[in-house]
Motif scaffolding. Structure first.
Motif, short mmCIF file in Angstrom:
data_model
loop_
_atom_site.label_atom_id
_atom_site.label_comp_id
_atom_site.label_asym_id
_atom_site.label_seq_id
_atom_site.Cartn_x
_atom_site.Cartn_y
_atom_site.Cartn_z
N ARG A 1 0.79 -0.99 -0.01
CA ARG A 1 0.23 0.26 -0.22
C ARG A 1 0.74 1.36 0.15
NH1 ARG A 1 -1.92 -3.55 3.63
NH2 ARG A 1 -3.57 -4.78 2.58
N PRO A 2 1.20 1.99 -1.02
CA PRO A 2 2.47 2.72 -1.89
C PRO A 2 2.07 4.25 -0.04
CG PRO A 2 2.12 2.01 -3.28
CD PRO A 2 1.26 1.24 -2.15
N ARG A 3 1.39 4.68 -0.63
CA ARG A 3 0.85 5.79 0.76
C ARG A 3 0.89 5.56 1.56
NH1 ARG A 3 -4.45 8.59 -2.80
NH2 ARG A 3 -4.02 8.98 -5.48
N ARG A 4 0.25 4.73 2.40
CA ARG A 4 0.63 4.30 3.42
C ARG A 4 1.69 4.06 3.78
NH1 ARG A 4 -0.96 5.24 8.23
NH2 ARG A 4 -1.73 3.95 9.84
N PHE A 5 2.52 3.67 3.18
CA PHE A 5 3.75 3.27 3.43
C PHE A 5 4.67 4.55 3.19
CE2 PHE A 5 8.00 2.30 2.35
CZ PHE A 5 8.23 1.18 3.03
N ARG A 6 4.56 5.35 3.05
CA ARG A 6 5.15 6.87 2.59
C ARG A 6 4.64 7.39 4.19
NH1 ARG A 6 9.96 8.68 1.80
NH2 ARG A 6 9.80 7.65 -0.29
N ALA A 7 3.36 7.12 4.33
CA ALA A 7 2.75 7.95 5.85
C ALA A 7 3.96 7.53 6.43
CB ALA A 7 1.58 7.83 5.86
N LEU A 8 3.94 6.18 6.95
CA LEU A 8 4.62 5.26 8.23
C LEU A 8 6.05 6.35 7.35
CD1 LEU A 8 2.72 2.14 8.25
CD2 LEU A 8 2.62 4.12 9.88
N LEU A 9 6.41 5.98 6.94
CA LEU A 9 7.81 6.28 6.88
C LEU A 9 7.92 7.28 7.40
CD1 LEU A 9 10.55 4.90 5.32
CD2 LEU A 9 10.26 6.48 3.65
N THR A 10 7.34 8.57 6.61
CA THR A 10 7.07 10.22 7.14
C THR A 10 7.00 10.15 9.02
OG1 THR A 10 6.64 11.07 5.02
CG2 THR A 10 6.60 12.35 7.01
N ARG A 11 6.08 8.79 9.34
CA ARG A 11 5.82 9.48 10.59
C ARG A 11 6.90 8.35 11.50
NH1 ARG A 11 1.22 5.40 13.10
NH2 ARG A 11 -0.07 7.06 11.51
N PHE A 12 7.51 8.42 11.38
CA PHE A 12 8.88 7.45 12.21
C PHE A 12 9.95 8.21 11.51
CE2 PHE A 12 6.57 3.20 11.17
CZ PHE A 12 5.75 3.48 12.64
N SER A 13 10.09 9.68 10.59
CA SER A 13 11.54 9.80 10.64
C SER A 13 11.57 11.25 11.23
CB SER A 13 11.71 9.91 8.53
OG SER A 13 10.28 11.07 8.46
N ASP A 14 12.33 12.57 11.03
CA ASP A 14 12.41 13.62 12.15
C ASP A 14 11.26 14.21 11.36
OD1 ASP A 14 15.11 13.74 13.32
OD2 ASP A 14 15.82 13.64 11.38
N ALA A 15 10.24 14.23 9.89
CA ALA A 15 9.47 14.85 10.00
C ALA A 15 8.46 14.47 10.82
CB ALA A 15 9.17 14.91 8.39
N GLY A 16 8.11 13.29 11.47
CA GLY A 16 6.95 13.33 12.35
C GLY A 16 7.44 13.15 13.41
#
Length: 366
Positions: free
Chosen positions: A174-189
């Motif tokens: 699920r590319p959109r969900r994957f991207r959202a999670l990666l952002t959440r777990f990064s500095d940006a999140g």
């Protein structure tokens, strides 16, 4: 009505011919029921398939589903046997709702070829791709290839918690969900994680707030604790996020992708084995007669397909007819056999062809 029956009859005849071609190479013929128990299919495909499949309820057998494809029934049958190396071919009708593409058929023939238990994975991948490529020669199709295993290994190697890696792995398809999670777990999140925890804690502290939903207090407490622990964890580094982005952006010929992946593997050694697998597959394809120098590889390819693919993936597309779905798709699904074999799996790779689309393209060319 006559034309419709005629089109279906022609598709059946072409399907029989394609199946004969696979059988002439030694594949055993396979058939299965059209109406299948839904429980196993939903467990393996994920609940997303429910929106695209025809599901009904039987008073004796429970929830049933019109066959959405053949791969799971074939794998089930093989794993219930002696698990020796074997190959199978089949054809029959499959059924999919087309809410997003109402112009597409919701009932069509599918021809397939599946190989189980071959020890040399690279040669098995190359042979399956080569056989599909041979059968589709002359239809002016674009071949696309990828490897889900590269992204899987990249995620497994991230310097973060097991909980985060697990969440990312569940949503690779699920590319959109994957991207959202990666952002959440990064500095940006960072701010988002803290805000989510604060909001939940504030709601729980409000004694006037109603208790809504089916979760127990224990489940709610566990979820809050998980949010608190995640908010306290350091983020996934910007360097690792950039490396994931570098992998996902790869879309070039196989030799160029291999060169780029070798460079990425220097900073992300967890993908080294996946790069070696791609290298071996490339060599096996070249030996099989595939034009590897001009074969395209997309690191993101296959992420919106069935969730059981976990390695090599491929597809054939008619670029002159962008309105058509892929004429053929396939890939490796070793993990699926482990699930069906209750922990004991075998290597498995295969694919399917749409004879009706081949007929449509043949008509275009005439």
């Amino acid at each position: 009505m006559t034309d419709q029956v005629s089109d279906k009859a022609r598709a059946r005849m072409m399907a029989e011919g394609l199946c004969d071609a696979f059988a002439s190479g030694g594949a055993a013929r396979f058939d299965t029921d059209i109406l299948l128990p839904a429980e196993v299919l939903l467990d393996l495909y994920g609940e997303d398939i429910r929106a695209r499949a025809y599901v009904t309820s039987d008073p004796e057998h429970g929830e049933m589903m019109l066959r959405p494809d053949f791969t799971v029934p074939v794998a089930q049958a093989h794993m219930a046997g002696d698990e020796r190396p074997a190959s199978y071919t089949y054809f029959g009708e499959v059924f999919r709702k087309q809410d997003d593409h109402p112009e597409r058929s919701n009932e069509y023939f599918q021809v397939g070829y599946e190989v189980f238990g071959e020890a040399n994975l690279a040669e098995a991948d190359a042979d399956v791709f080569g056989q599909f490529s041979d059968l589709l020669a002359g239809y002016d199709l674009r071949a696309a290839t990828g490897d889900i295993g590269i992204l899987v290994d990249a995620v497994r190697g991230l310097n973060t918690t097991e909980r985060r890696r697990g969440a990312l792995l569940r949503h690779i398809w699920r590319p959109r969900r994957f991207r959202a999670l990666l952002t959440r777990f990064s500095d940006a999140g960072n701010d988002l994680r803290a805000a989510n925890l604060a909001r939940v804690q504030a709601n729980l502290a409000d004694e006037a707030a109603p208790f809504i939903g089916v979760r127990t207090q224990t489940e709610i407490d566990a979820r809050v604790q998980a949010l608190a622990e995640d908010a306290a964890e350091p983020p996934i580094s910007a360097a690792e996020v950039d490396l994931i982005d570098d992998i996902l952006s790869l879309k070039e010929t196989v030799p160029n992708v291999l060169s780029a992946l070798r460079d990425i593997a220097v900073d992300m050694p967890s993908i080294a084995q996946a790069v070696t697998r791609l290298d071996r597959r490339s060599a096996a394809m070249e030996k099989r007669g595939v034009d590897v120098e001009n074969l395209m590889f997309e690191a993101s390819y296959g992420r919106t397909s069935m969730e059981y693919y976990d390695g090599f993936v491929f597809g054939f597309y008619a670029e002159a007819r962008p309105d058509l779905p892929p004429v053929a798709t396939g890939g490796r699904y070793d993990a699926l056999t482990a699930v069906l074999g209750q922990g004991t799996g075998v290597p498995a790779v295969g694919g399917v062809i749409r004879p009706d689309l081949m007929l449509a393209l043949k008509g275009d060319a005439q």
